[in-house]
Write a protein that holds these residues in place. Structure first.
Motif, PDB file in Angstrom:
ATOM      1  N   VAL A 269       4.527  -9.593  10.150  1.00 50.86           N
ATOM      2  CA  VAL A 269       4.541  -8.273   9.517  1.00 50.86           C
ATOM      3  C   VAL A 269       4.800  -7.231  10.595  1.00 50.86           C
ATOM      4  N   GLY A 270       5.502  -6.158  10.246  1.00 51.56           N
ATOM      5  CA  GLY A 270       5.770  -5.096  11.193  1.00 51.56           C
ATOM      6  C   GLY A 270       4.481  -4.473  11.705  1.00 51.56           C
ATOM      7  N   ASP A 271       4.444  -4.186  13.006  1.00 54.12           N
ATOM      8  CA  ASP A 271       3.184  -3.744  13.601  1.00 54.12           C
ATOM      9  C   ASP A 271       2.752  -2.349  13.175  1.00 54.12           C
ATOM     10  N   ARG A 272       3.646  -1.596  12.547  1.00 52.22           N
ATOM     11  CA  ARG A 272       3.261  -0.256  12.074  1.00 52.22           C
ATOM     12  C   ARG A 272       2.423  -0.311  10.803  1.00 52.22           C
ATOM     13  N   TRP A 273       2.479  -1.429  10.099  1.00 49.81           N
ATOM     14  CA  TRP A 273       1.913  -1.482   8.744  1.00 49.81           C
ATOM     15  C   TRP A 273       0.487  -2.003   8.788  1.00 49.81           C
TER      16      TRP A 273
ATOM     17  N   ALA B 124      -7.527  -9.685   4.579  1.00 47.11           N
ATOM     18  CA  ALA B 124      -8.636  -9.747   3.624  1.00 47.11           C
ATOM     19  C   ALA B 124      -8.445 -10.873   2.614  1.00 47.11           C
ATOM     20  N   ARG B 125      -7.201 -11.273   2.408  1.00 49.42           N
ATOM     21  CA  ARG B 125      -6.902 -12.377   1.495  1.00 49.42           C
ATOM     22  C   ARG B 125      -6.969 -13.730   2.210  1.00 49.42           C
ATOM     23  N   GLY B 126      -7.335 -13.725   3.483  1.00 46.45           N
ATOM     24  CA  GLY B 126      -7.436 -14.962   4.247  1.00 46.45           C
ATOM     25  C   GLY B 126      -6.119 -15.442   4.814  1.00 46.45           C
ATOM     26  N   VAL B 127      -5.123 -14.544   4.881  1.00 46.10           N
ATOM     27  CA  VAL B 127      -3.808 -14.904   5.381  1.00 46.10           C
ATOM     28  C   VAL B 127      -3.730 -14.612   6.875  1.00 46.10           C
ATOM     29  N   ALA B 128      -3.305 -15.586   7.652  1.00 43.94           N
ATOM     30  CA  ALA B 128      -3.096 -15.358   9.078  1.00 43.94           C
ATOM     31  C   ALA B 128      -1.841 -14.520   9.268  1.00 43.94           C
ATOM     32  N   THR B 129      -1.939 -13.460  10.067  1.00 44.93           N
ATOM     33  CA  THR B 129      -0.795 -12.587  10.281  1.00 44.93           C
ATOM     34  C   THR B 129      -0.499 -12.459  11.766  1.00 44.93           C
ATOM     35  N   ARG B 130       0.722 -12.054  12.032  1.00 44.91           N
ATOM     36  CA  ARG B 130       1.119 -11.719  13.403  1.00 44.91           C
ATOM     37  C   ARG B 130       1.973 -10.466  13.329  1.00 44.91           C
ATOM     38  N   ALA B 131       1.576  -9.424  14.062  1.00 49.74           N
ATOM     39  CA  ALA B 131       2.299  -8.160  14.050  1.00 49.74           C
ATOM     40  C   ALA B 131       3.424  -8.186  15.074  1.00 49.74           C
ATOM     41  N   LEU B 132       4.592  -7.719  14.666  1.00 53.54           N
ATOM     42  CA  LEU B 132       5.746  -7.654  15.560  1.00 53.54           C
ATOM     43  C   LEU B 132       6.364  -6.254  15.488  1.00 53.54           C
ATOM     44  N   PRO B 133       6.890  -5.764  16.602  1.00 55.58           N
ATOM     45  CA  PRO B 133       7.527  -4.440  16.589  1.00 55.58           C
ATOM     46  C   PRO B 133       8.848  -4.470  15.837  1.00 55.58           C
ATOM     47  N   THR B 134       9.061  -3.462  15.004  1.00 48.70           N
ATOM     48  CA  THR B 134      10.301  -3.379  14.217  1.00 48.70           C
ATOM     49  C   THR B 134      10.866  -1.964  14.207  1.00 48.70           C
ATOM     50  N   ASP B 135      10.400  -1.093  15.095  1.00 52.55           N
ATOM     51  CA  ASP B 135      10.833   0.302  15.074  1.00 52.55           C
ATOM     52  C   ASP B 135      12.341   0.444  15.254  1.00 52.55           C
ATOM     53  N   GLN B 136      12.912  -0.315  16.184  1.00 50.01           N
ATOM     54  CA  GLN B 136      14.334  -0.151  16.480  1.00 50.01           C
ATOM     55  C   GLN B 136      15.224  -0.819  15.435  1.00 50.01           C
ATOM     56  N   ILE B 137      14.852  -2.014  14.988  1.00 48.98           N
ATOM     57  CA  ILE B 137      15.700  -2.656  13.964  1.00 48.98           C
ATOM     58  C   ILE B 137      15.644  -1.884  12.659  1.00 48.98           C
ATOM     59  N   ALA B 138      14.561  -1.139  12.425  1.00 49.40           N
ATOM     60  CA  ALA B 138      14.463  -0.331  11.203  1.00 49.40           C
ATOM     61  C   ALA B 138      15.515   0.769  11.181  1.00 49.40           C
ATOM     62  N   HIS B 139      15.972   1.210  12.365  1.00 50.78           N
ATOM     63  CA  HIS B 139      17.019   2.237  12.419  1.00 50.78           C
ATOM     64  C   HIS B 139      18.319   1.743  11.800  1.00 50.78           C
ATOM     65  N   ILE B 140      18.512   0.421  11.779  1.00 46.54           N
ATOM     66  CA  ILE B 140      19.737  -0.134  11.211  1.00 46.54           C
ATOM     67  C   ILE B 140      19.411  -1.005   9.995  1.00 46.54           C
TER      68      ILE B 140
ATOM     69  N   PRO C 293       0.829  -1.206   0.000  1.00 50.24           N
ATOM     70  CA  PRO C 293       0.000   0.000   0.000  1.00 50.24           C
ATOM     71  C   PRO C 293       0.868   1.263   0.000  1.00 50.24           C
ATOM     72  N   LEU C 294       0.321   2.335  -0.534  1.00 50.97           N
ATOM     73  CA  LEU C 294       1.032   3.604  -0.600  1.00 50.97           C
ATOM     74  C   LEU C 294       1.481   4.025   0.797  1.00 50.97           C
ATOM     75  N   GLY C 295       2.760   4.356   0.920  1.00 49.26           N
ATOM     76  CA  GLY C 295       3.303   4.778   2.199  1.00 49.26           C
ATOM     77  C   GLY C 295       3.761   3.632   3.084  1.00 49.26           C
ATOM     78  N   GLU C 296       3.504   2.392   2.670  1.00 51.49           N
ATOM     79  CA  GLU C 296       3.915   1.242   3.471  1.00 51.49           C
ATOM     80  C   GLU C 296       4.886   0.335   2.705  1.00 51.49           C
ATOM     81  N   GLU C 297       5.711   0.961   1.875  1.00 49.38           N
ATOM     82  CA  GLU C 297       6.678   0.185   1.108  1.00 49.38           C
ATOM     83  C   GLU C 297       7.624  -0.609   2.019  1.00 49.38           C
ATOM     84  N   ALA C 298       7.911  -0.068   3.195  1.00 53.67           N
ATOM     85  CA  ALA C 298       8.813  -0.759   4.120  1.00 53.67           C
ATOM     86  C   ALA C 298       8.197  -2.024   4.697  1.00 53.67           C
ATOM     87  N   ALA C 299       6.912  -2.236   4.445  1.00 51.53           N
ATOM     88  CA  ALA C 299       6.248  -3.452   4.924  1.00 51.53           C
ATOM     89  C   ALA C 299       6.583  -4.665   4.066  1.00 51.53           C
ATOM     90  N   ALA C 300       7.256  -4.465   2.941  1.00 53.32           N
ATOM     91  CA  ALA C 300       7.468  -5.566   1.994  1.00 53.32           C
ATOM     92  C   ALA C 300       8.271  -6.713   2.580  1.00 53.32           C
TER      93      ALA C 300
END
Length: 259
Positions: free
Chosen positions: A219-223, A232-248, A201-208
């Motif tokens: 998937v990162g919890d920000r996305w 919506a596609r029927g995929v089970a997801t689990r959100a995890l924090p990635t704010d700090q690892i994204a800094h590096i 989605p637009l603005g969530e390229e870092a979610a790839a």
């Protein structure tokens, strides 16, 4: 054929205090070490909760990026491959994981150079492995790696990572056997012909940089929009924090070797 995400084991490395000085392409502030450690612990806990046996190696303070075990090796049921990371500061990391891989795999192959390849540029599909050329993976390294993959029985193709995308998997991840989540710059990647490509989605390229583990996509919890798209596609997801690892410059696939 076994699905490329039907993992039973994972190998991680605890972050060292030096991890706050890890490589980043565009500068920016250091991550918070306590937060980084918490994100890594949540990640390990999620893998275990999904049924994997996870071993966590001791931190390596001499190598700030050593918690990103995926970049220094590839692991398959048939064996493991020691890589040659493209960043000079990571050149010695592979030797520190050799013993751990040898203890867990019957076959251990090794790149000898002069080329380089990072595991973050390697995408495992159901029928082949895609190696992306990037600032960290050159053609000489990709070709040597393709040969080693062939030794383990895996066909390999070499792709081009778009400009501005650090690693190939920074820009894409596997949703299922026939579906890829990708940034728009990879929408027409020739190696994805025959697969469905779902754009971030637009603005969530870092979610790839999602990570499929068994029946669940991490998937990162920000996305939030990306997660809603997958749900919506029927995929089970689990959100995890990635704010700090994204800094590096890291994401979810980086922090483990899986097989």
């Amino acid at each position: 054929m076994t699905a490329p995400y039907a993992f039973t084991h994972a190998l991680c490395r605890a972050p060292a205090p030096s991890a706050i000085h890890g490589i980043r392409a565009d500068g920016g502030p250091d991550p918070d070490f306590a937060g980084l450690t918490a994100e890594h612990a949540a990640y390990v806990a999620a893998l275990r909760d999904l049924g994997l046996t996870v071993d966590v190696l001791e931190p390596l303070d001499a190598f700030p990026d050593a918690l990103f075990t995926e970049d220094v090796a590839l692991t398959f049921p048939e064996g493991a491959i020691l890589l040659r990371p493209g960043a000079p500061t990571r050149a010695g990391e592979a030797q520190h994981i050799r013993a751990a891989l040898a203890a867990r795999h019957l076959r251990l192959l090794e790149m000898t150079g002069p080329g380089h390849a990072d595991g973050g540029d390697v995408l495992r599909l159901a029928d082949r492995v895609v190696i992306g050329l990037s600032d960290r993976t050159d053609r000489t390294g990709a070709e040597e790696l393709a040969g080693l993959l062939g030794t383990l029985g895996h066909a390999a193709e070499i792709a081009q990572t778009p400009p501005g995308v650090l690693h190939f998997k920074t820009g894409c991840g596997l949703i299922d056997d026939t579906t890829i989540l990708a940034v728009p710059a990879l929408a027409d990647c020739p190696q994805f012909v025959g697969l469905e490509v779902v754009l971030t989605p637009l603005g969530e390229e870092a979610a790839a940089n999602i990570l499929r583990v068994r029946d669940t996509v991490l998937v990162g919890d920000r996305w939030l929009t990306t997660r809603a798209l997958l749900t919506a596609r029927g995929v089970a997801t689990r959100a995890l924090p990635t704010d700090q690892i994204a800094h590096i410059d890291a994401g979810l696939s980086c922090m483990s070797l899986r097989w």
